[in-house]
Design a protein around this motif. Sequence first.
Motif, PDB file in Angstrom:
ATOM      1  N   TRP A 170     -44.250  21.929  58.260  1.00  0.00           N
ATOM      2  CA  TRP A 170     -45.682  22.190  58.435  1.00  0.00           C
ATOM      3  C   TRP A 170     -46.039  22.563  59.871  1.00  0.00           C
ATOM      4  CZ3 TRP A 170     -43.511  17.523  57.297  1.00  0.00           C
ATOM      5  CH2 TRP A 170     -43.578  16.538  58.303  1.00  0.00           C
ATOM      6  N   ARG A 171     -45.087  22.393  60.809  1.00  0.00           N
ATOM      7  CA  ARG A 171     -45.321  22.780  62.204  1.00  0.00           C
ATOM      8  C   ARG A 171     -44.991  24.249  62.449  1.00  0.00           C
ATOM      9  NH1 ARG A 171     -42.758  18.264  65.931  1.00  0.00           N
ATOM     10  NH2 ARG A 171     -43.665  19.643  67.511  1.00  0.00           N
ATOM     11  N   HIS A 172     -44.489  24.928  61.443  1.00  0.00           N
ATOM     12  CA  HIS A 172     -44.187  26.358  61.502  1.00  0.00           C
ATOM     13  C   HIS A 172     -45.276  27.097  60.733  1.00  0.00           C
ATOM     14  CE1 HIS A 172     -39.944  25.820  62.852  1.00  0.00           C
ATOM     15  NE2 HIS A 172     -40.039  24.699  62.159  1.00  0.00           N
ATOM     16  N   LYS A 173     -46.166  27.793  61.448  1.00  0.00           N
ATOM     17  CA  LYS A 173     -47.274  28.489  60.781  1.00  0.00           C
ATOM     18  C   LYS A 173     -46.772  29.486  59.747  1.00  0.00           C
ATOM     19  CE  LYS A 173     -51.219  27.203  62.707  1.00  0.00           C
ATOM     20  NZ  LYS A 173     -52.315  26.628  61.981  1.00  0.00           N
ATOM     21  N   ASP A 174     -45.676  30.194  60.056  1.00  0.00           N
ATOM     22  CA  ASP A 174     -45.178  31.165  59.085  1.00  0.00           C
ATOM     23  C   ASP A 174     -44.658  30.470  57.826  1.00  0.00           C
ATOM     24  OD1 ASP A 174     -43.078  30.175  60.706  1.00  0.00           O
ATOM     25  OD2 ASP A 174     -41.885  32.001  60.497  1.00  0.00           O
ATOM     26  N   PRO A 213     -47.625  15.333  56.650  1.00  0.00           N
ATOM     27  CA  PRO A 213     -48.062  15.485  55.279  1.00  0.00           C
ATOM     28  C   PRO A 213     -47.058  14.981  54.255  1.00  0.00           C
ATOM     29  CG  PRO A 213     -48.180  17.575  56.441  1.00  0.00           C
ATOM     30  CD  PRO A 213     -47.589  16.573  57.364  1.00  0.00           C
ATOM     31  N   ALA A 214     -45.785  15.066  54.550  1.00  0.00           N
ATOM     32  CA  ALA A 214     -44.787  14.675  53.567  1.00  0.00           C
ATOM     33  C   ALA A 214     -44.797  13.178  53.292  1.00  0.00           C
ATOM     34  CB  ALA A 214     -43.403  15.114  54.038  1.00  0.00           C
ATOM     35  N   ASP A 215     -45.381  12.384  54.185  1.00  0.00           N
ATOM     36  CA  ASP A 215     -45.409  10.939  53.997  1.00  0.00           C
ATOM     37  C   ASP A 215     -46.485  10.476  53.034  1.00  0.00           C
ATOM     38  OD1 ASP A 215     -43.340  10.642  55.734  1.00  0.00           O
ATOM     39  OD2 ASP A 215     -44.597  10.101  57.439  1.00  0.00           O
ATOM     40  N   GLN A 216     -47.378  11.357  52.661  1.00  0.00           N
ATOM     41  CA  GLN A 216     -48.468  10.959  51.793  1.00  0.00           C
ATOM     42  C   GLN A 216     -47.960  10.759  50.375  1.00  0.00           C
ATOM     43  OE1 GLN A 216     -51.460  13.893  52.230  1.00  0.00           O
ATOM     44  NE2 GLN A 216     -51.780  13.440  54.377  1.00  0.00           N
ATOM     45  N   GLU A 217     -48.421   9.729  49.743  1.00  0.00           N
ATOM     46  CA  GLU A 217     -48.040   9.445  48.371  1.00  0.00           C
ATOM     47  C   GLU A 217     -49.210   9.788  47.458  1.00  0.00           C
ATOM     48  OE1 GLU A 217     -45.234   8.533  46.902  1.00  0.00           O
ATOM     49  OE2 GLU A 217     -44.245   8.694  48.842  1.00  0.00           O
ATOM     50  N   PRO A 218     -49.098  10.872  46.704  1.00  0.00           N
ATOM     51  CA  PRO A 218     -50.190  11.280  45.838  1.00  0.00           C
ATOM     52  C   PRO A 218     -50.173  10.534  44.511  1.00  0.00           C
ATOM     53  CG  PRO A 218     -48.387  12.781  45.605  1.00  0.00           C
ATOM     54  CD  PRO A 218     -47.978  11.776  46.663  1.00  0.00           C
ATOM     55  N   ALA A 219     -51.313  10.526  43.858  1.00  0.00           N
ATOM     56  CA  ALA A 219     -51.377   9.987  42.513  1.00  0.00           C
ATOM     57  C   ALA A 219     -50.633  10.935  41.573  1.00  0.00           C
ATOM     58  CB  ALA A 219     -52.822   9.826  42.077  1.00  0.00           C
ATOM     59  N   TRP A 236     -47.122  19.372  46.907  1.00  0.00           N
ATOM     60  CA  TRP A 236     -46.418  20.310  46.027  1.00  0.00           C
ATOM     61  C   TRP A 236     -44.994  20.566  46.530  1.00  0.00           C
ATOM     62  CZ3 TRP A 236     -44.655  25.464  46.507  1.00  0.00           C
ATOM     63  CH2 TRP A 236     -44.308  26.084  45.297  1.00  0.00           C
ATOM     64  N   VAL A 237     -44.851  20.776  47.836  1.00  0.00           N
ATOM     65  CA  VAL A 237     -43.531  21.025  48.415  1.00  0.00           C
ATOM     66  C   VAL A 237     -42.632  19.800  48.235  1.00  0.00           C
ATOM     67  CG1 VAL A 237     -42.276  21.404  50.601  1.00  0.00           C
ATOM     68  CG2 VAL A 237     -44.290  22.789  50.055  1.00  0.00           C
ATOM     69  N   GLY A 238     -43.171  18.619  48.550  1.00  0.00           N
ATOM     70  CA  GLY A 238     -42.362  17.405  48.521  1.00  0.00           C
ATOM     71  C   GLY A 238     -42.068  16.841  47.146  1.00  0.00           C
ATOM     72  N   HIS A 239     -42.949  17.110  46.182  1.00  0.00           N
ATOM     73  CA  HIS A 239     -42.779  16.516  44.856  1.00  0.00           C
ATOM     74  C   HIS A 239     -42.400  17.513  43.773  1.00  0.00           C
ATOM     75  CE1 HIS A 239     -44.124  12.465  45.921  1.00  0.00           C
ATOM     76  NE2 HIS A 239     -44.832  13.105  46.832  1.00  0.00           N
ATOM     77  N   PHE A 240     -42.407  18.792  44.095  1.00  0.00           N
ATOM     78  CA  PHE A 240     -41.987  19.792  43.118  1.00  0.00           C
ATOM     79  C   PHE A 240     -40.952  20.751  43.704  1.00  0.00           C
ATOM     80  CE2 PHE A 240     -42.461  24.100  41.372  1.00  0.00           C
ATOM     81  CZ  PHE A 240     -41.978  23.867  40.087  1.00  0.00           C
ATOM     82  N   LEU A 241     -41.337  21.497  44.723  1.00  0.00           N
ATOM     83  CA  LEU A 241     -40.470  22.559  45.224  1.00  0.00           C
ATOM     84  C   LEU A 241     -39.117  22.046  45.719  1.00  0.00           C
ATOM     85  CD1 LEU A 241     -40.301  25.622  45.820  1.00  0.00           C
ATOM     86  CD2 LEU A 241     -41.029  25.058  48.145  1.00  0.00           C
ATOM     87  N   LEU A 242     -39.126  21.113  46.650  1.00  0.00           N
ATOM     88  CA  LEU A 242     -37.844  20.648  47.215  1.00  0.00           C
ATOM     89  C   LEU A 242     -36.980  19.890  46.218  1.00  0.00           C
ATOM     90  CD1 LEU A 242     -38.811  19.737  50.880  1.00  0.00           C
ATOM     91  CD2 LEU A 242     -37.693  21.802  50.005  1.00  0.00           C
ATOM     92  N   PRO A 243     -37.532  18.983  45.414  1.00  0.00           N
ATOM     93  CA  PRO A 243     -36.654  18.302  44.459  1.00  0.00           C
ATOM     94  C   PRO A 243     -36.009  19.248  43.443  1.00  0.00           C
ATOM     95  CG  PRO A 243     -38.679  17.063  44.721  1.00  0.00           C
ATOM     96  CD  PRO A 243     -38.873  18.382  45.439  1.00  0.00           C
TER      97      PRO A 243
END
Length: 140
Positions: free
Chosen positions: A70-74, A3-9, A46-53
């Motif tokens: 994303w491979r960790h369900k928790d 999922p992190a590789d996706q480039e959103p608008a 959201w994680v890749g473009h807001f939370l982590l940065p």
Amino acid sequence: MRPADQEPAEVPTAPTDQGTSEDGVRFILYLDGVEYDQALSQLAVWVGHFLLPVYGREVTSQAPWCPEWWRHKDAVALLYALWMAWFELSQPSAGLTGPAIWHRDHLAHTMAQLRDPSGTFAGCKPGNHREKAFPVSDFV
């Protein structure tokens, strides 16, 4: 799927309408198939473009982060709940203290739980996801 590789608008502002709850949003662990994949993709944006940065901080042995979170369900459950809270508490209807409440009641606790050296991402390193053994229950 990465999922992190996706480039959103643009960074999604809220979980999409998933169907059955009063407000139209179902928690991600109740989803499957295409619905789960869509919710996970939005969460990854959201994680890749807001939370982590903004809040990611350096990865160390005392503050691990899994590059394949994303491979960790928790982790998915915790991050989705954090995103849902962020959406609700960042709206004008949350008042001027909404963002402070999100930081105090949701962000700090979630990130501490995820990044604890013996927590969710223990043993994971950049470029190296580590599967965890789950406890078993003899109850049938």
